[in-house]
Scaffold this motif. Structure first.
Motif, PDB file in Angstrom:
ATOM      1  N   LYS A 117       0.802  -1.607  -0.264  1.00 11.56           N
ATOM      2  CA  LYS A 117       0.129   0.068  -0.555  1.00 11.56           C
ATOM      3  C   LYS A 117       1.065   1.554  -0.102  1.00 11.56           C
ATOM      4  O   LYS A 117       0.806   2.263  -0.668  1.00 11.56           O
ATOM      5  CB  LYS A 117      -1.383   0.263   1.053  1.00 11.56           C
ATOM      6  N   SER A 214      -8.318  -9.191  15.458  1.00 11.14           N
ATOM      7  CA  SER A 214      -8.976  -7.685  15.521  1.00 11.14           C
ATOM      8  C   SER A 214      -8.867  -7.083  16.518  1.00 11.14           C
ATOM      9  O   SER A 214      -8.862  -5.700  16.900  1.00 11.14           O
ATOM     10  CB  SER A 214     -11.252  -7.855  15.520  1.00 11.14           C
ATOM     11  N   LEU A 217      -6.210  -5.156  16.462  1.00  9.39           N
ATOM     12  CA  LEU A 217      -6.004  -4.127  15.415  1.00  9.39           C
ATOM     13  C   LEU A 217      -6.390  -3.016  16.054  1.00  9.39           C
ATOM     14  O   LEU A 217      -6.256  -2.116  15.555  1.00  9.39           O
ATOM     15  CB  LEU A 217      -6.747  -4.585  13.912  1.00  9.39           C
ATOM     16  N   ARG A 221      -5.012   0.922  16.402  1.00  7.82           N
ATOM     17  CA  ARG A 221      -5.522   1.426  15.466  1.00  7.82           C
ATOM     18  C   ARG A 221      -5.625   3.253  16.082  1.00  7.82           C
ATOM     19  O   ARG A 221      -5.510   4.005  15.674  1.00  7.82           O
ATOM     20  CB  ARG A 221      -7.000   1.218  14.830  1.00  7.82           C
ATOM     21  N   ALA A 242      -5.193  -9.925   4.574  1.00  5.39           N
ATOM     22  CA  ALA A 242      -6.582  -8.883   5.434  1.00  5.39           C
ATOM     23  C   ALA A 242      -6.233  -8.233   5.994  1.00  5.39           C
ATOM     24  O   ALA A 242      -6.636  -7.047   5.641  1.00  5.39           O
ATOM     25  CB  ALA A 242      -6.230 -10.907   6.237  1.00  5.39           C
ATOM     26  N   LEU A 243      -4.396  -7.493   6.043  1.00  6.54           N
ATOM     27  CA  LEU A 243      -4.055  -6.509   6.409  1.00  6.54           C
ATOM     28  C   LEU A 243      -3.932  -5.788   5.427  1.00  6.54           C
ATOM     29  O   LEU A 243      -4.604  -4.484   5.813  1.00  6.54           O
ATOM     30  CB  LEU A 243      -2.756  -6.953   7.792  1.00  6.54           C
ATOM     31  N   ARG A 244      -3.914  -6.047   4.441  1.00  5.25           N
ATOM     32  CA  ARG A 244      -3.064  -5.458   3.494  1.00  5.25           C
ATOM     33  C   ARG A 244      -4.907  -4.715   2.815  1.00  5.25           C
ATOM     34  O   ARG A 244      -4.246  -3.699   2.653  1.00  5.25           O
ATOM     35  CB  ARG A 244      -2.067  -5.953   2.190  1.00  5.25           C
ATOM     36  N   ALA A 245      -5.744  -5.285   2.786  1.00  2.00           N
ATOM     37  CA  ALA A 245      -7.079  -5.224   2.395  1.00  2.00           C
ATOM     38  C   ALA A 245      -7.552  -3.853   3.170  1.00  2.00           C
ATOM     39  O   ALA A 245      -7.885  -3.611   2.500  1.00  2.00           O
ATOM     40  CB  ALA A 245      -8.076  -6.334   1.694  1.00  2.00           C
ATOM     41  N   LYS A 246      -7.736  -4.291   4.504  1.00  2.00           N
ATOM     42  CA  LYS A 246      -7.777  -3.505   5.141  1.00  2.00           C
ATOM     43  C   LYS A 246      -6.752  -1.832   4.600  1.00  2.00           C
ATOM     44  O   LYS A 246      -7.142  -0.646   5.192  1.00  2.00           O
ATOM     45  CB  LYS A 246      -6.790  -3.457   6.661  1.00  2.00           C
ATOM     46  N   GLY A 247      -5.369  -2.204   4.580  1.00  2.00           N
ATOM     47  CA  GLY A 247      -4.659  -0.770   3.828  1.00  2.00           C
ATOM     48  C   GLY A 247      -4.350   0.820   4.890  1.00  2.00           C
ATOM     49  O   GLY A 247      -3.624   1.858   4.486  1.00  2.00           O
ATOM     50  N   GLU A 248      -4.633  -0.188   5.988  1.00  2.00           N
ATOM     51  CA  GLU A 248      -4.242   0.853   7.541  1.00  2.00           C
ATOM     52  C   GLU A 248      -2.789   1.562   7.807  1.00  2.00           C
ATOM     53  O   GLU A 248      -2.655   1.603   8.941  1.00  2.00           O
ATOM     54  CB  GLU A 248      -4.792   0.913   8.681  1.00  2.00           C
TER      55      GLU A 248
ATOM     56  N   ASP B 211     -10.963 -12.900   5.564  1.00  2.00           N
ATOM     57  CA  ASP B 211     -12.463 -12.881   5.883  1.00  2.00           C
ATOM     58  C   ASP B 211     -13.723 -13.318   6.445  1.00  2.00           C
ATOM     59  O   ASP B 211     -14.729 -12.652   6.831  1.00  2.00           O
ATOM     60  CB  ASP B 211     -12.273 -11.697   4.643  1.00  2.00           C
TER      61      ASP B 211
END
Lengths: 374, 374
Positions: A117, A214, A217, A221, A242-248, B211
């Motif tokens: 990301k 969760s 995480l 955050r 899964a972490l990359r999909a959140k992009g945070e 997910d």
């Protein structure tokens, strides 16, 4: 297959095969195409459309040296359903249990392989460091209290390190539970940044049991954590996706437990692919590897292959930082810079503690060693 | 360390070391104890209590043959914090990236290693089959529609198989999406059971992206699914523990992607430990492995070691079913029974399809082959 070149419906996987004398390479290659999909021999496939759409297609077989062949197979993306666990299964699931097959390359685009990301430039921007290697150390040893680790992080941040990560063995143990440790260390690093005007980042080691994913995480955050250390083979390779999909979060990958795939010269996964290109494609912004000259086994060629896997130009995928580590010292920095160039994160853990028991001074020396042009 | 024998505060790990000439085995062993915990050399550990409580303790080093030593190390459970990913890290994380270290055994008790919920007897009870091997096949090939797979399952269940599992490559692909496939196949198997009065179970392949974990699990629960096929190396080893913690499903483990650890004679993980004892300790009720004489690489000794790992007596942990597979045929059944005894699940996939294109007949022959006493 409408598009066998990996830029649409299909992906392409490359293996090096090491065959015993008398083995027919065409049959061996065909068996891989069947084993990784239908798990049936050719004559038992009833529907022609399955032979066409599901079984892999051999694109090329080239002799490389005596008994060694390079094999490229194209699979339609639908066999992996654009899901990472099944993609891994097609690439090396059952054939991991055979002999003489090394997975060496992958070409293909999918939402499950989005690349970093932030990438090399995004991470440089986050720490405001340009035209030099980034400097990173690890909080240790395991067994230290959150208070001790936070004090350590405070001095290291004052000394100007770019990234302070947890040792990858700091998990959720009673001597430094995840929440307490991450709260205290993050507070210490933010305090140091306020005092210096610096941009040191703290990357906690994120190695949750699935049940705690969760919650841990959410804590990160809430605390304004910018990046995480993740060991894909400990938590599952899909965790990175899964972490990359959140992009945070900036994601720094650690190779723990991956070494089983590297021990044999003719079977397993090429380290340059797995720790370089593959971790990057899954979404790692930086990938730690055991550098030549340290406590581990890779030679210089392997390290350079990992660097290439992280940094080489790929369409639609950002470059990532290679992170040579594993027993480095400040004395090795000039040579590392000459060999690898400055687009790397130098991770020195115990070598930094050995440099100077005053961690602020040690960190300053480390930072200085990368600020001077070579 | 209050209790270094693995039955309380500590666990014990055993390695076989293969050392090059001139390497000091005591120092090599000590370095493992440090590498897997503090990642510091001894002289840099400031707190004595960390050296005492956190660094592993060498219990024994015994010469086995020229250059080969057996090493036993005890670690206090707190270094793993009773969490599976960190436990794996202590056992083989960083040292996977070295040479000449084979992880061969583990002793210890923890909530993260509860063993099977159902085990050998529980699974026999679920299918109402005693005093004979269980018989199992796999729905295939990938690419078939849910309708075709359900029809296949119906006939196989009518023929009297105990377990019908998905091929481990059936994931969530467009040609047979998870929900549609599991609904249709489960309905077909329940219909056959109503007609025969039999107890055939359908085990869907559970290989979700993270997910989709909860949703796919809820579907299985709703449909009355009793067991799942899980590939720990595809979905992450903690997935088995997480499923076992719920205690709802019989768990059948598949070895996909695990083979990297088995390729080298002197480095990696012993298959009898990983696919036998370890998968069982994590919670597998049955563990599939590639049997000797099929398409894969294990020899008879390795297969017997996996059988022992599944079935040997362990305090507080139920025995599990070994599942020899990977290219078996009905003709091999008598020999398998003589070699392995009847406490196994015989998994014949493509060999069953080859036996008779009429799957009901093929399944009947398979069932008959295990009903006769030897």
């Amino acid at each position: 297959m409408s598009n066998p070149h990996g830029n649409g419906d299909a992906f392409i996987v490359t293996y090096h095969l090491h065959l015993e004398p008398g083995i027919d390479v065409d049959q061996f290659a065909r068996n891989i195409c069947l084993e990784q999909t239908v798990e049936l021999s050719d004559d038992l496939i009833v529907e022609d459309s399955i032979r066409d759409r599901v079984v892999g297609k051999i694109l090329s077989i080239q002799s490389r040296s005596r008994h060694i062949y390079e094999l490229k197979i194209a699979y339609q993306w639908q066999v992996a359903g654009h899901e990472l666990p099944q993609l891994l299964n097609v690439l090396f699931g059952n054939i991991s249990l055979k002999h003489g097959i090394k997975w060496v390359d992958f070409e293909g685009q999918s939402p499950v392989l989005p690349g970093p990301k932030f990438g090399l430039e995004g991470l440089r921007k986050a720490v405001q460091a340009w035209n030099r290697p980034l400097v990173c150390t690890a909080l240790k040893p395991m067994g230290s209290s959150p208070n001790v680790l936070a004090e350590m992080a405070y001095h290291l941040a004052l000394g100007g390190l770019d990234i302070i990560k947890d040792d990858h063995g700091l998990a959720n143990q009673p001597f430094a539970p995840f929440e307490e440790r991450v709260r205290q260390v993050q507070a210490a690093v933010l305090k140091a940044n306020r005092e210096t005007g610096g941009n040191t980042l703290y990357f906690p080691n994120f190695v949750p049991q699935l049940d705690d994913f969760s919650e841990q995480l959410a804590l990160c955050r809430q605390l304004g954590i910018r990046g995480l250390l993740v060991s894909p083979f400990l938590v599952g390779l899909d965790m990175i996706r899964a972490l990359r999909a959140k992009g945070e979060f900036i994601l720094m990958a650690h190779p723990a437990l991956s070494g089983g795939y590297f021990g044999h010269p003719h079977h397993g996964i090429e380290p340059g692919l797995l720790l370089g290109k593959w971790f990057r494609m899954m979404g790692a912004d930086a990938s730690i590897y055991p550098n030549v000259g340290g406590r581990f086994i890779f030679d210089l060629d392997t390290c350079q292959a990992i660097n290439r896997g992280c940094r080489e130009s790929l369409s639609h995928i950002l470059p990532a930082f290679p992170v040579p580590a594993g027993g480095m010292s400040l004395q090795q920095i000039p040579q590392m810079r000459r060999l690898y160039g400055d687009d790397m994160i130098i991770l020195i853990g115990s070598g930094l503690f050995r440099e100077d028991p005053n961690l602020l001074q040690a960190a300053r020396k480390f930072r200085l060693a990368v600020e001077n042009p070579l």
